[in-house]
Scaffold this active site. Structure first.
Site, PDB file in Angstrom:
ATOM      1  CD  GLU A  64      -1.038   0.831   3.602  1.00  0.00           C
ATOM      2  OE1 GLU A  64      -1.300   2.022   3.393  1.00  0.00           O
ATOM      3  OE2 GLU A  64      -1.355   0.192   4.615  1.00  0.00           O
ATOM      4  CE  LYS A  94      -3.811   1.737  10.310  1.00  0.00           C
ATOM      5  NZ  LYS A  94      -4.398   0.986   9.195  1.00  0.00           N
TER       6      LYS A  94
END
Length: 302
Positions: free
Chosen positions: A25, A159
């Site tokens: 990414e 996360k």
């Protein structure tokens, strides 16, 4: 679709010859780290993929094209401070039509990797269900996108600023297999353990590759989330991280920061509070994930 897809010659050659390719990414470059550390890290992560025998394909949107693989000049364009859009799937048509520069999130990277035929994707941590989502309805586009893309996502879990339990429940609802490499506990990004047991455990890249082949050969569409715990020497204990996260969320609420701006704010705040330890941990886990993704890719194409 192919009018908007540009595959780097090395990546295209690798795909045609059956050489393993790993997607990477670009949001972490443009919105996750400061210059020039972001550029240096991006180059190091690509090198980690090459060391295992695979080809890296950093993904971004540049000049009206979904780029599967970019050169050093394009990487610098994304890394230097400037007007770089943070692009999820929702944002792709706008950024493409305006021929702007866009760094892709996990969701958009998955979609472009799927378009290009790339099966393995390494990132830092995926998005998920945000804390207090029952009020905000804030659920990352990363999760529903996993339903549509035949890509294995290698990350250090979701996360730790998110509600990990609800995220795992949401992934189960979507039918997305979630496995953790080398331990029974599901990791929490900066921390090796989240307090939640992983749905599945696998210890070898070859076993993960076999699971991927089995899933897609059976016509079971969608992603697989491969959780890879941060190396022990780089982790920040979960209890310590919770203190920083709680403080960051409180300030974000006071400042009315929400939507796609919330994650960059929280990561930057936590980096400051930890005096850079969280940034170093982030870099370490991304490299670790790139290596594992490349190993799985090699086994997948063996």
């Amino acid at each position: 679709m192919f009018d908007y897809l540009q595959i780097h010659p090395e990546v295209e050659d690798g795909l045609m010859k059956g050489i393993p390719v790993v997607a990477l990414e670009s949001t972490i470059i443009s919105h996750g780290m400061p210059w020039p550390r972001n550029y240096e890290t991006a180059m190091e992560v690509e090198a980690c993929v090459r060391e295992q025998g695979a080809i890296p394909a950093t993904i971004a949107i540049i000049n009206g094209k979904c780029c599967a693989g970019i050169n050093k000049e394009q990487l610098q364009l994304l890394a230097r401070p400037g007007k770089v859009h943070k692009v999820s799937v929702r944002d792709m048509p706008l950024v493409l039509s305006q021929k702007s520069v866009g760094a892709t999130t996990v969701a958009a990277t998955m979609r472009i990797a799927h378009m290009a035929g790339i099966r393995l994707f390494a990132t830092g941590g995926t998005g998920g269900v945000h804390r207090q989502a029952q009020q905000s309805m804030d659920v990352s586009a990363d999760l529903p996108e996993m339903k549509h893309c035949d890509v294995a996502v290698v990350s250090a879990g979701v996360k730790s600023i998110l509600d990990i339990g609800l995220t795992l429940e949401y992934l189960e609802t979507l039918g997305i297999p979630v496995l953790t490499c080398g331990q029974d506990d599901f990791p929490a990004f900066y921390s090796r353990k989240s307090g939640y047991r992983s749905p599945f455990r696998m210890d070898e890249p070859a076993a993960v590759a076999h699971l991927l082949k089995t899933k897609w050969d059976c016509g079971l569409q969608g992603a697989v989330l491969v959780a890879n715990p941060i190396p022990e020497e780089h982790e920040i204990p979960f209890e310590e991280m919770e203190q920083y996260i709680s403080k960051a969320l409180e300030i974000a609420t006071l400042k009315k920061i929400s939507g796609k701006e919330i994650t960059p704010f929280l990561l930057a705040f936590i980096a400051e509070e930890t005096r850079g330890r969280s940034l170093e941990a982030n870099i370490a886990l991304v490299k670790n994930n790139a290596r594992l993704a490349a190993k799985i890719a090699m086994a997948f194409h063996a």
